[in-house]
Design an enzyme around this catalytic site. Structure first.
Site, PDB file in Angstrom:
ATOM      1  N   PHE A  40     -47.845  36.821  -0.173  1.00 51.54           N
ATOM      2  CA  PHE A  40     -46.857  35.676  -0.437  1.00 51.54           C
ATOM      3  C   PHE A  40     -47.032  34.458   0.192  1.00 51.54           C
ATOM      4  CE2 PHE A  40     -45.774  37.827   3.676  1.00 51.54           C
ATOM      5  CZ  PHE A  40     -45.181  36.712   4.520  1.00 51.54           C
ATOM      6  N   HIS A 119     -57.937  27.427   7.844  1.00 51.09           N
ATOM      7  CA  HIS A 119     -57.109  26.195   7.650  1.00 51.09           C
ATOM      8  C   HIS A 119     -57.940  25.520   6.592  1.00 51.09           C
ATOM      9  CE1 HIS A 119     -54.453  26.179  11.437  1.00 51.09           C
ATOM     10  NE2 HIS A 119     -54.697  27.431  10.915  1.00 51.09           N
ATOM     11  N   GLU A 138     -51.595  20.673   4.799  1.00 50.24           N
ATOM     12  CA  GLU A 138     -52.482  21.619   5.465  1.00 50.24           C
ATOM     13  C   GLU A 138     -52.135  23.074   4.955  1.00 50.24           C
ATOM     14  OE1 GLU A 138     -53.461  22.266  10.165  1.00 50.24           O
ATOM     15  OE2 GLU A 138     -51.742  23.616   9.619  1.00 50.24           O
TER      16      GLU A 138
HETATM   17  P1  0O2 Z   1     -38.795  37.052  -3.226  1.00 46.35           P
HETATM   18  O1  0O2 Z   1     -39.371  37.773  -4.512  1.00 46.35           O
HETATM   19  O2  0O2 Z   1     -37.431  36.794  -3.299  1.00 46.35           O
HETATM   20  O3  0O2 Z   1     -39.314  37.548  -2.044  1.00 46.35           O
HETATM   21  P2  0O2 Z   1     -38.357  29.836  -1.117  1.00 46.35           P
HETATM   22  O4  0O2 Z   1     -37.783  28.475  -1.351  1.00 46.35           O
HETATM   23  O5  0O2 Z   1     -37.546  31.091  -0.966  1.00 46.35           O
HETATM   24  O6  0O2 Z   1     -39.394  30.170  -2.371  1.00 46.35           O
HETATM   25  P3  0O2 Z   1     -39.434  29.489   1.382  1.00 46.35           P
HETATM   26  O7  0O2 Z   1     -38.447  28.372   1.376  1.00 46.35           O
HETATM   27  O8  0O2 Z   1     -40.826  29.044   1.833  1.00 46.35           O
HETATM   28  O9  0O2 Z   1     -39.557  29.921   0.000  1.00 46.35           O
HETATM   29  O10 0O2 Z   1     -38.858  30.530   2.154  1.00 46.35           O
HETATM   30  P4  0O2 Z   1     -39.314  31.704   3.189  1.00 46.35           P
HETATM   31  O11 0O2 Z   1     -38.187  32.310   3.750  1.00 46.35           O
HETATM   32  O12 0O2 Z   1     -40.303  30.971   4.030  1.00 46.35           O
HETATM   33  O13 0O2 Z   1     -40.056  32.755   2.424  1.00 46.35           O
HETATM   34  C1  0O2 Z   1     -40.892  32.492   1.246  1.00 46.35           C
HETATM   35  C2  0O2 Z   1     -41.149  33.740   0.452  1.00 46.35           C
HETATM   36  O14 0O2 Z   1     -41.953  34.749   1.383  1.00 46.35           O
HETATM   37  C3  0O2 Z   1     -39.772  34.515   0.047  1.00 46.35           C
HETATM   38  O15 0O2 Z   1     -40.043  34.951  -1.398  1.00 46.35           O
HETATM   39  C4  0O2 Z   1     -39.929  35.554   1.151  1.00 46.35           C
HETATM   40  O16 0O2 Z   1     -39.180  36.704   0.736  1.00 46.35           O
HETATM   41  C5  0O2 Z   1     -41.290  35.724   1.463  1.00 46.35           C
HETATM   42  N1  0O2 Z   1     -41.721  36.651   2.622  1.00 46.35           N
HETATM   43  C6  0O2 Z   1     -41.217  36.091   3.862  1.00 46.35           C
HETATM   44  N2  0O2 Z   1     -41.749  36.947   4.801  1.00 46.35           N
HETATM   45  C7  0O2 Z   1     -42.538  38.138   4.113  1.00 46.35           C
HETATM   46  C8  0O2 Z   1     -43.033  39.254   4.439  1.00 46.35           C
HETATM   47  O17 0O2 Z   1     -43.109  39.525   5.781  1.00 46.35           O
HETATM   48  N3  0O2 Z   1     -43.509  40.051   3.482  1.00 46.35           N
HETATM   49  C9  0O2 Z   1     -43.477  39.719   2.165  1.00 46.35           C
HETATM   50  N4  0O2 Z   1     -44.029  40.375   1.170  1.00 46.35           N
HETATM   51  N5  0O2 Z   1     -42.535  38.443   1.895  1.00 46.35           N
HETATM   52  C10 0O2 Z   1     -42.245  37.688   2.762  1.00 46.35           C
HETATM   53  P5  0O2 Z   1     -39.258  34.377  -2.522  1.00 46.35           P
HETATM   54  O18 0O2 Z   1     -40.267  33.262  -2.944  1.00 46.35           O
HETATM   55  O19 0O2 Z   1     -37.992  34.099  -2.099  1.00 46.35           O
HETATM   56  O20 0O2 Z   1     -39.632  35.612  -3.395  1.00 46.35           O
HETATM   57  P1  0O2 Z   2     -46.113  24.124  13.653  1.00 45.95           P
HETATM   58  O1  0O2 Z   2     -45.537  23.636  12.484  1.00 45.95           O
HETATM   59  O2  0O2 Z   2     -45.256  24.387  14.755  1.00 45.95           O
HETATM   60  O3  0O2 Z   2     -46.802  25.656  13.275  1.00 45.95           O
HETATM   61  P2  0O2 Z   2     -53.541  21.079  17.139  1.00 45.95           P
HETATM   62  O4  0O2 Z   2     -54.416  20.122  17.883  1.00 45.95           O
HETATM   63  O5  0O2 Z   2     -53.896  22.712  17.658  1.00 45.95           O
HETATM   64  O6  0O2 Z   2     -52.113  21.067  17.557  1.00 45.95           O
HETATM   65  P3  0O2 Z   2     -54.873  20.427  14.871  1.00 45.95           P
HETATM   66  O7  0O2 Z   2     -56.093  20.218  15.332  1.00 45.95           O
HETATM   67  O8  0O2 Z   2     -54.275  19.396  14.144  1.00 45.95           O
HETATM   68  O9  0O2 Z   2     -53.718  21.109  16.002  1.00 45.95           O
HETATM   69  O10 0O2 Z   2     -54.583  21.678  13.882  1.00 45.95           O
HETATM   70  P4  0O2 Z   2     -55.224  23.161  13.907  1.00 45.95           P
HETATM   71  O11 0O2 Z   2     -55.454  23.708  15.111  1.00 45.95           O
HETATM   72  O12 0O2 Z   2     -56.251  23.545  12.699  1.00 45.95           O
HETATM   73  O13 0O2 Z   2     -53.678  23.532  13.299  1.00 45.95           O
HETATM   74  C1  0O2 Z   2     -52.576  23.538  14.223  1.00 45.95           C
HETATM   75  C2  0O2 Z   2     -51.603  24.586  13.601  1.00 45.95           C
HETATM   76  O14 0O2 Z   2     -52.498  25.744  13.356  1.00 45.95           O
HETATM   77  C3  0O2 Z   2     -50.519  24.880  14.511  1.00 45.95           C
HETATM   78  O15 0O2 Z   2     -49.358  24.042  14.181  1.00 45.95           O
HETATM   79  C4  0O2 Z   2     -50.002  26.395  14.269  1.00 45.95           C
HETATM   80  O16 0O2 Z   2     -49.291  26.321  13.014  1.00 45.95           O
HETATM   81  C5  0O2 Z   2     -51.305  27.042  14.145  1.00 45.95           C
HETATM   82  N1  0O2 Z   2     -51.979  27.306  15.220  1.00 45.95           N
HETATM   83  C6  0O2 Z   2     -53.046  26.786  15.934  1.00 45.95           C
HETATM   84  N2  0O2 Z   2     -53.451  27.577  17.063  1.00 45.95           N
HETATM   85  C7  0O2 Z   2     -52.416  28.266  17.270  1.00 45.95           C
HETATM   86  C8  0O2 Z   2     -52.271  29.423  18.063  1.00 45.95           C
HETATM   87  O17 0O2 Z   2     -52.801  29.475  19.151  1.00 45.95           O
HETATM   88  N3  0O2 Z   2     -51.172  29.913  18.040  1.00 45.95           N
HETATM   89  C9  0O2 Z   2     -50.514  29.893  16.949  1.00 45.95           C
HETATM   90  N4  0O2 Z   2     -49.365  30.909  17.030  1.00 45.95           N
HETATM   91  N5  0O2 Z   2     -50.569  28.954  15.825  1.00 45.95           N
HETATM   92  C10 0O2 Z   2     -51.604  28.224  16.118  1.00 45.95           C
HETATM   93  P5  0O2 Z   2     -48.490  23.425  15.113  1.00 45.95           P
HETATM   94  O18 0O2 Z   2     -48.803  21.899  15.404  1.00 45.95           O
HETATM   95  O19 0O2 Z   2     -48.241  24.049  16.082  1.00 45.95           O
HETATM   96  O20 0O2 Z   2     -47.108  23.167  14.073  1.00 45.95           O
END
Ligand code: 0O2
Ligand code: 0O2
Length: 220
Positions: A40, A119, A138
């Site tokens: 997904f 990434h 990204e």
């Molecule tokens: P479906 O068929 O309903 O699952 P969107 O605007 O909804 O398209 P957005 O804003 O990024 O996307 O929403 P979100 O909440 O981040 O989730 C994006 C999609 O990832 C949604 O599907 C969620 O159902 C799906 N999703 C989130 N978490 C999980 C997970 O743990 N497992 C799986 N399989 N799907 C996940 P859609 O696009 O609404 O379609």
């Molecule tokens: P968000 O939207 O909160 O996720 P940095 O210097 O690490 O801040 P850089 O060098 O620009 O960032 O890029 P990098 O490290 O390739 O990617 C940063 C993003 O990777 C983070 O975004 C996280 O989404 C994810 N990430 C990197 N390291 C970790 C980690 O240790 N734990 C988790 N959970 N995620 C990580 P941001 O800025 O947190 O934004």
């Protein structure tokens, strides 16, 4: 419209367009009865407060955000298996609608926190009424297990503001190792799982119908 809304409009458009494109890749695999390397897709535009925080931390001037902050627009693609990640990255390398600027492999080289993910930073052209704008986006590609760990660790980061107590730090590192082991286990049974994914996608409606209980309307 204020300045931030103006600035973020093309980023929102880029996220929406790319979500459609990557979800389209998944649909195409499923339509052809193949295992989809993409499970997904999610996407978001970074909230203004987070943009400002990151700009301060990384000493990025607000005039240079577009060039220096790579994740104002961000997408995530979740995969079932570690091997799927390379397939997705290769598909991205072959596309002609964007250009890959940078790849960062935090799977081969995990971060000290235990974070693993692949990434890819792309330059994506968005068509606006003022013309074409090329934006940095990204894309994080990771398995479901990597995503589980990163999601929980990320929310705990908010609570502890980056400074975990030692006991939690140790447990998070152990959990990262467990997620790695889970990916390894799944790798070993992937053929079974892949068949099940294709079978389920093909027969979803039939399975749902079989599991639906039909209640008869009581006669008056
Ligand atoms: P479906 O068929 O309903 O699952 P969107 O605007 O909804 O398209 P957005 O804003 O990024 O996307 O929403 P979100 O909440 O981040 O989730 C994006 C999609 O990832 C949604 O599907 C969620 O159902 C799906 N999703 C989130 N978490 C999980 C997970 O743990 N497992 C799986 N399989 N799907 C996940 P859609 O696009 O609404 O379609
Ligand atoms: P968000 O939207 O909160 O996720 P940095 O210097 O690490 O801040 P850089 O060098 O620009 O960032 O890029 P990098 O490290 O390739 O990617 C940063 C993003 O990777 C983070 O975004 C996280 O989404 C994810 N990430 C990197 N390291 C970790 C980690 O240790 N734990 C988790 N959970 N995620 C990580 P941001 O800025 O947190 O934004």
């Amino acid at each position: 419209m204020n300045h931030w809304e103006d600035f973020l409009v093309p980023y929102k458009q880029a996220v929406e367009e790319l979500k459609v494109k990557f979800k389209g890749m998944r649909s195409q695999f499923i339509l052809e009865n193949n295992h989809s390397p993409i499970e997904f897709v999610t996407g978001r535009v970074k909230p203004v407060a987070s943009i400002l925080d990151k700009a301060t931390k990384k000493e990025i001037s607000l005039d240079c955000l577009a060039e220096e902050m790579q994740d104002i627009a961000g997408l995530r693609m979740m995969c079932q298996f570690v091997d799927d990640i390379e397939v997705v990255v290769e598909l991205m390398r072959q596309r002609s609608d964007f250009r890959i600027i940078e790849e960062r492999d935090y799977i081969a080289n995990k971060k000290p926190s235990g974070y693993r993910s692949y990434h890819v930073v792309i330059e994506y052209p968005v068509e606006t009424i003022q013309g074409t704008e090329k934006l940095l986006v990204e894309i994080q590609i990771r398995t479901l297990a990597m995503n589980f760990w990163a999601t929980i660790e990320h929310s705990m980061n908010y609570k502890y503001q980056g400074g975990f107590p030692e006991a939690i730090n140790t447990r998070l590192k152990r959990a990262a190792e467990a997620a790695y082991q889970l990916d390894e286990e799944m790798r070993q049974i992937r053929e079974e799982v892949r068949d099940a994914q294709v079978f389920f996608s093909k027969n979803k409606d039939v399975i749902k119908a079989q599991n639906t209980v039909h209640h008869e309307i009581p006669k008056q």
